[in-house]
Design an enzyme around this catalytic site. Structure first.
Site, PDB file in Angstrom:
ATOM      1  N   ARG A   1       0.821  -1.211   0.000  1.00  0.00           N
ATOM      2  CA  ARG A   1       0.000   0.000   0.000  1.00  0.00           C
ATOM      3  C   ARG A   1       0.854   1.261   0.000  1.00  0.00           C
ATOM      4  NH1 ARG A   1      -4.781  -2.475   2.827  1.00  0.00           N
ATOM      5  NH2 ARG A   1      -6.481  -0.990   2.934  1.00  0.00           N
TER       6      ARG A   1
ATOM      7  N   ARG B   1     -17.861  -2.977  11.066  1.00  0.00           N
ATOM      8  CA  ARG B   1     -16.405  -2.847  11.203  1.00  0.00           C
ATOM      9  C   ARG B   1     -16.076  -1.504  11.814  1.00  0.00           C
ATOM     10  NH1 ARG B   1     -12.471  -4.290   6.214  1.00  0.00           N
ATOM     11  NH2 ARG B   1     -11.507  -2.312   6.814  1.00  0.00           N
TER      12      ARG B   1
ATOM     13  N   ARG C   1     -21.591  -1.669   4.224  1.00  0.00           N
ATOM     14  CA  ARG C   1     -20.835  -2.691   4.966  1.00  0.00           C
ATOM     15  C   ARG C   1     -20.851  -2.379   6.455  1.00  0.00           C
ATOM     16  NH1 ARG C   1     -14.699  -3.840   3.281  1.00  0.00           N
ATOM     17  NH2 ARG C   1     -14.206  -2.085   4.617  1.00  0.00           N
TER      18      ARG C   1
HETATM   19  P1  AMP Z   1      -8.277  -3.391   4.743  1.00  0.00           P
HETATM   20  O1  AMP Z   1      -9.002  -4.503   5.400  1.00  0.00           O
HETATM   21  O2  AMP Z   1      -7.342  -3.869   3.673  1.00  0.00           O
HETATM   22  O3  AMP Z   1      -9.198  -2.299   4.282  1.00  0.00           O
HETATM   23  O4  AMP Z   1      -7.327  -2.728   5.872  1.00  0.00           O
HETATM   24  C1  AMP Z   1      -7.876  -2.152   7.035  1.00  0.00           C
HETATM   25  C2  AMP Z   1      -6.850  -1.230   7.674  1.00  0.00           C
HETATM   26  O5  AMP Z   1      -5.681  -1.982   8.041  1.00  0.00           O
HETATM   27  C3  AMP Z   1      -6.332  -0.109   6.789  1.00  0.00           C
HETATM   28  O6  AMP Z   1      -7.181   1.039   6.800  1.00  0.00           O
HETATM   29  C4  AMP Z   1      -4.981   0.180   7.442  1.00  0.00           C
HETATM   30  O7  AMP Z   1      -5.133   0.911   8.645  1.00  0.00           O
HETATM   31  C5  AMP Z   1      -4.500  -1.222   7.813  1.00  0.00           C
HETATM   32  N1  AMP Z   1      -3.722  -1.865   6.730  1.00  0.00           N
HETATM   33  C6  AMP Z   1      -4.072  -2.974   6.013  1.00  0.00           C
HETATM   34  N2  AMP Z   1      -3.118  -3.286   5.125  1.00  0.00           N
HETATM   35  C7  AMP Z   1      -2.145  -2.345   5.274  1.00  0.00           C
HETATM   36  C8  AMP Z   1      -0.907  -2.102   4.613  1.00  0.00           C
HETATM   37  N3  AMP Z   1      -0.461  -2.897   3.615  1.00  0.00           N
HETATM   38  N4  AMP Z   1      -0.172  -1.049   5.026  1.00  0.00           N
HETATM   39  C9  AMP Z   1      -0.582  -0.244   6.025  1.00  0.00           C
HETATM   40  N5  AMP Z   1      -1.745  -0.396   6.684  1.00  0.00           N
HETATM   41  C10 AMP Z   1      -2.529  -1.447   6.312  1.00  0.00           C
END
Ligand code: AMP
Length: 186
Positions: free
Chosen positions: A85, A130, A124
């Site tokens: 990311r 969430r 969602r």
């Molecule tokens: P997601 O489920 O992929 O939407 O991730 C939820 C949250 O986890 C994000 O808003 C970030 O705070 C954190 N997160 C997930 N993947 C990453 C990543 N590769 N780098 C940094 N933060 C992450």
């Protein structure tokens, strides 16, 4: 097969990533899921990550890279969902895969308009509750995506690798497009 799926929050990476990994019988590596498991388990990493996640910010690169590094290589393949990311994460991924001589085969980007994404995430929130799906956090996550994650696509595009998929329509429609993209020679 090693595939990375990109897209803004709410684009369907999780839903599609699980289905694709099942179809190809390879691992599904989703950093968001891993982090939520760490938070639920009350681990040190989870406690450190939670404050960033609750604000809609990215968790610092060193924590993310440390968490996922050992799972990147080995096995018959993987679908990466929500990682990398940032450019620093993309470089760390490249290094790890280059050392193991296991480059990414496909980089896929789900394109969905911001209004549609916000609607999806609010739905969602109503369904799954969430904790980072509030309107304020959703908008913050969109901004963070544009500022920090969109440049990763340019990074991959410079080596001509990103396949763009229309992420609108039903999950089945999107999955069909995804499978077609993965199976195509491009
Ligand atoms: P997601 O489920 O992929 O939407 O991730 C939820 C949250 O986890 C994000 O808003 C970030 O705070 C954190 N997160 C997930 N993947 C990453 C990543 N590769 N780098 C940094 N933060 C992450």
């Amino acid at each position: 097969m090693r595939i990375a799926i990109f897209g803004p929050p709410g684009a369907g990476k999780g839903t599609q990533g699980v289905r694709l990994a099942e179809k190809l019988n390879i691992a599904h590596l989703a950093t968001g899921d891993m982090l939520r498991a760490e938070v639920a388990g009350g681990t040190d990493l989870g406690n450190q990550a939670k404050q960033f996640m609750d604000r809609g910010d990215l968790v610092p690169d060193d924590l993310i890279i440390g968490m996922i590094q050992s799972r990147l290589t080995g096995g018959s393949g993987m679908v990466l969902d929500g990682f990398p990311r940032t450019i620093a994460q993309a470089q760390a991924l490249d290094d790890a895969l280059r050392q193991a001589n296991m480059p990414l085969d496909k980089t896929i980007y789900f394109k969905v308009d911001r209004d549609e994404l916000v609607n999806r995430l609010l739905n969602r929130a109503a369904e799954q509750g969430r904790s980072d799906d509030t309107l304020e956090t959703i908008n913050r996550r969109m901004d963070v995506y544009e500022e920090q994650t969109a440049p990763v696509l340019d990074y991959y595009n410079s080596s001509g690798k990103v396949i763009e998929i229309d992420g609108t329509g039903t999950p089945d429609d999107v999955f069909q497009r995804l499978v077609a993209a993965v199976e195509s020679g491009s």
